[in-house]
Scaffold this active site. Structure first.
Site, mmCIF file in Angstrom:
data_model
loop_
_atom_site.group_PDB
_atom_site.id
_atom_site.type_symbol
_atom_site.label_atom_id
_atom_site.label_comp_id
_atom_site.label_asym_id
_atom_site.label_seq_id
_atom_site.Cartn_x
_atom_site.Cartn_y
_atom_site.Cartn_z
ATOM 1 N N SER A 122 1.136 -1.111 0.087
ATOM 2 C CA SER A 122 -0.209 -0.035 -0.240
ATOM 3 C C SER A 122 0.622 1.274 0.062
ATOM 4 C CB SER A 122 -0.878 0.033 1.436
ATOM 5 O OG SER A 122 -1.546 -1.222 1.194
ATOM 6 N N MET B 100 3.258 2.525 5.548
ATOM 7 C CA MET B 100 3.057 1.378 4.164
ATOM 8 C C MET B 100 2.739 -0.022 4.496
ATOM 9 S SD MET B 100 5.382 0.350 1.612
ATOM 10 C CE MET B 100 6.138 2.074 1.408
ATOM 11 N N CYS B 101 1.651 -0.673 4.685
ATOM 12 C CA CYS B 101 1.593 -2.056 5.001
ATOM 13 C C CYS B 101 1.836 -3.225 3.445
ATOM 14 C CB CYS B 101 0.102 -2.301 5.701
ATOM 15 S SG CYS B 101 -1.276 -2.122 4.426
ATOM 16 N N THR B 102 1.662 -3.786 3.602
ATOM 17 C CA THR B 102 1.856 -5.507 2.434
ATOM 18 C C THR B 102 0.265 -5.656 2.632
ATOM 19 O OG1 THR B 102 2.514 -7.259 4.046
ATOM 20 C CG2 THR B 102 4.269 -5.811 3.080
ATOM 21 N N THR C 5 -1.215 -6.717 6.266
ATOM 22 C CA THR C 5 -0.590 -6.791 7.626
ATOM 23 C C THR C 5 0.017 -5.420 7.582
ATOM 24 O OG1 THR C 5 0.010 -9.039 6.999
ATOM 25 C CG2 THR C 5 1.722 -7.833 8.281
#
Length: 185
Positions: free
Chosen positions: A40, A59-61, A77
């Site tokens: 993201s 930022m996330c995955t 996550t």
């Protein structure tokens, strides 16, 4: 006077419905190519929770996988304090390829999700209209296969978010976290 007011309200409602329908969906959407890991990179929203939490976001995955019945399992996550949190969502396909629906079990909100544009290997731009009893909001997400995207893709995200009525204060390029190795798995 009463008839005029009703007419104005009717036009406003029609305009709102038309605006929601004017959000495009990727031409020739290929769901299987959307699966896999994404980062993201950008988030834009006019929701109250976004305004309250914006300064904490990183930022996330997100991992997208197809279910046997053709829906999408979306697992994000992200860092929260010194912990990692996972959020699972099931996006139900609609009759229009590239458009999905989701109802939050936690909040009861209904989400109309559209993959606006993607080249599948670099980026995906996703728009969501969220409706709940207290009102509606708009959210735009920019996903990337890597942690960085070209300035042109970032500008496209900002431009599209503005086209959805979002202000510059409601648009965020998410900062990377130094703890990425722990929460990217």
């Amino acid at each position: 006077m009463h008839a005029t007011l009703l007419g104005i309200l009717g036009l406003a409602l029609l305009g709102a419905l038309h605006a929601q329908d004017s959000v495009p969906v990727q031409t020739d959407f290929q769901q299987d190519k959307l699966t896999g890991r994404w980062y993201s990179i950008g988030l834009a929203s006019n929701s109250n929770w976004f305004k309250e939490k914006k300064h904490l976001m990183k930022m996330c995955t997100t991992v997208i996988s197809a279910t046997a019945d053709g829906n999408l399992e979306v697992t994000s996550t992200y860092p929260k304090g010194d912990q990692c949190e996972k959020r699972n969502s099931l996006y139900t396909k609609t009759e229009q390829p590239g458009r999905f629906s989701y109802t939050s079990p936690r909040w009861g909100s209904k989400h109309d999700i559209r993959v606006v544009e993607t080249n599948y290997e670099e980026y995906a731009l996703v728009a969501t209209q969220i409706s709940k009893s207290t009102g509606s909001s708009t959210m735009v997400l920019l996903y990337s296969r890597t942690k960085e995207l070209s300035p042109e893709r970032l500008e496209r995200f900002t431009q599209f978010s503005r086209e959805q009525g979002l202000t510059d204060e409601e648009i965020l390029i998410l900062p990377q976290t130094g703890e990425s190795s722990r929460w990217e798995r």
